[in-house]
Design a protein around this motif. Structure first.
Motif, mmCIF file in Angstrom:
data_model
loop_
_atom_site.group_PDB
_atom_site.id
_atom_site.type_symbol
_atom_site.label_atom_id
_atom_site.label_comp_id
_atom_site.label_asym_id
_atom_site.label_seq_id
_atom_site.Cartn_x
_atom_site.Cartn_y
_atom_site.Cartn_z
ATOM 1 N N UNK A 1 8.801 -7.157 7.004
ATOM 2 C CA UNK A 1 8.540 -5.969 6.306
ATOM 3 C C UNK A 1 9.482 -6.001 5.567
ATOM 4 N N UNK A 2 10.895 -5.699 5.758
ATOM 5 C CA UNK A 2 11.923 -6.187 4.422
ATOM 6 C C UNK A 2 11.133 -6.946 3.704
ATOM 7 N N UNK A 3 11.370 -8.416 4.236
ATOM 8 C CA UNK A 3 11.536 -9.560 3.318
ATOM 9 C C UNK A 3 9.699 -9.330 2.317
ATOM 10 N N UNK A 4 9.120 -8.061 3.229
ATOM 11 C CA UNK A 4 7.228 -7.942 2.192
ATOM 12 C C UNK A 4 8.545 -6.972 0.818
ATOM 13 N N UNK A 5 9.020 -5.817 1.172
ATOM 14 C CA UNK A 5 9.251 -5.551 0.879
ATOM 15 C C UNK A 5 10.222 -5.486 -0.744
ATOM 16 N N UNK A 6 10.921 -6.676 -0.325
ATOM 17 C CA UNK A 6 11.914 -7.203 -1.262
ATOM 18 C C UNK A 6 11.306 -7.726 -2.083
ATOM 19 N N UNK A 7 10.463 -8.518 -2.162
ATOM 20 C CA UNK A 7 9.594 -9.218 -3.033
ATOM 21 C C UNK A 7 8.616 -8.176 -3.966
#
Length: 184
Positions: A131-137
């Protein structure tokens, strides 16, 4: 079959500006997949139920205080986001939400604070990291160039997720860890 549609209440409407392009899925360490979609105002009742059923330790670790209260104003704020400067993504196993991660920023600000909570039975499977990776994008696409995070220093799960996600070594003061990450 795991679908985004199965995570939406049939009567719920997606608000203006809902970013369908952020609907996706993440794979877990045990091989399962979770559907991921942005939060919508129609999630309020479900989020309230999840909050009320969460164990005290989960709430303490997420909100940095013993069992906080969730009044209507705060609940509305949690499920009403602009999908640019304030975004929350929910992860679902079938029709049950298992995690939520968000960033909170302000219009035209370069930085946003990131936070997440995962149900105990889904921890250590890669949910928060995914989820953090998706938020970063999404944040990079919105023009946000930095994430910050504040967490209980006694929370090794949060510290581990943040470290694996590329956040700086945290500073700790009075039991609170703080860290940041430049987004690229």
């Amino acid at each position: 079959m795991l679908t985004i549609a199965s995570t939406l209440d049939a009567t719920a409407e997606t608000p203006h500006g809902y970013p369908i392009e952020l609907e996706s899925s993440i794979g877990l360490a045990d091989g399962r997949r979770l559907a991921v979609r942005p939060v919508i105002p129609g999630d309020a009742a479900l989020l309230r139920a999840e909050f009320e059923n969460a164990d005290d330790e989960t709430l303490r670790l997420r909100f940095l205080t013993p069992r906080p209260q969730l009044d209507e104003h705060h609940l509305t704020r949690l499920v009403t986001v602009d999908y640019v400067w304030r975004l929350a993504l929910t992860a679902w196993d079938g029709v049950e939400p298992v995690a939520i991660a968000r960033y909170e920023g302000e219009a035209d600000a370069a930085s946003a604070e990131v936070a997440f909570v995962v149900k105990p039975s889904y921890r250590r499977l890669g949910v928060a990291s995914g989820l953090v990776a998706l938020l970063e994008k999404a944040a990079v696409a919105a023009g946000i160039s930095e994430f910050t995070a504040t967490f209980l220093a006694s929370n090794p799960g949060a510290a581990g997720v943040l470290a694996r996600s590329g956040f700086a070594v945290p500073t700790t003061h009075d039991g609170i860890g703080e860290t940041s990450k430049r987004l690229t």
